[in-house]
Design a protein around this motif. Structure first.
Motif, mmCIF file in Angstrom:
data_model
loop_
_atom_site.group_PDB
_atom_site.id
_atom_site.type_symbol
_atom_site.label_atom_id
_atom_site.label_comp_id
_atom_site.label_asym_id
_atom_site.label_seq_id
_atom_site.Cartn_x
_atom_site.Cartn_y
_atom_site.Cartn_z
ATOM 1 N N ARG A 7 36.361 35.102 36.227
ATOM 2 C CA ARG A 7 36.670 36.675 35.832
ATOM 3 C C ARG A 7 35.061 36.806 35.170
ATOM 4 N N LEU A 27 36.038 39.890 39.828
ATOM 5 C CA LEU A 27 36.216 38.233 40.139
ATOM 6 C C LEU A 27 35.082 37.642 41.044
ATOM 7 N N PHE A 55 43.510 39.677 33.539
ATOM 8 C CA PHE A 55 42.406 40.576 32.875
ATOM 9 C C PHE A 55 43.376 41.072 31.672
ATOM 10 N N LEU A 66 43.643 42.156 39.340
ATOM 11 C CA LEU A 66 42.505 42.789 39.647
ATOM 12 C C LEU A 66 42.975 44.252 40.251
ATOM 13 N N ASN A 135 30.272 35.311 33.264
ATOM 14 C CA ASN A 135 31.748 34.707 33.092
ATOM 15 C C ASN A 135 32.302 35.535 31.833
ATOM 16 N N ASP A 136 33.311 36.245 32.231
ATOM 17 C CA ASP A 136 33.709 37.058 30.922
ATOM 18 C C ASP A 136 35.087 36.195 30.398
#
Length: 145
Positions: A7, A27, A55, A66, A135-136
């Motif tokens: 993510r 992504l 998410f 997504l 990167n989240d």
């Protein structure tokens, strides 16, 4: 097929110093076609990734996909996901699909994600690519289909 998804807040892939694909939130999908894979597996993996609820929703829980968020996917071919490290110090890659089949399945996978309503950017198959990402989370997930 095998994928490693991350993510991201943003991601970009470059070939020879030039950006060939970039996305904002969504992504980064590193994907590898394996021996015996076919278009049905590519489509199934695309569907799984598009629907995977990783998410954050309004409450902060990983509850949205997504597709729910309208995020994009940066799809990058990475045959090294087929690495066999069970013996010795040098990985083997014989479980990866042959290059022509790998390229066709990589392209079919990206098209399948797009057909599901996902904005898709791609790398360049078999190129020496530089991938940059934020990167989240971090959220990184391994998928086999």
């Amino acid at each position: 097929m095998r994928a490693l998804i991350q993510r991201v807040s943003e991601a970009e892939v470059q070939v020879d110093g030039a950006a060939v694909g970039s996305i904002g939130p969504g992504l980064l999908v590193l994907v590898c076609a394996m021996q015996g894979d076919d278009e049905a597996r590519a489509e199934a993996l695309a569907g799984r990734i598009a629907r995977l609820r990783i998410f954050r929703d309004a409450g902060g829980k990983m509850n949205l996909s997504l597709r729910d968020t309208g995020g994009a996917a940066l799809v990058v071919s990475q045959f090294t996901l087929a690495a066999d490290t069970s013996r010795g110090n040098r990985p083997g890659f014989s479980s990866a699909a042959p290059p022509e089949q790998g390229k066709a399945l990589y392209e079919h996978f990206a098209q399948s994600l797009h057909a599901l309503g996902i904005e898709v950017a791609t790398g360049e198959f078999a190129a020496d690519m530089k991938v940059r990402l934020v990167n989240d989370g971090p959220v990184t997930i391994w998928l086999d289909q």
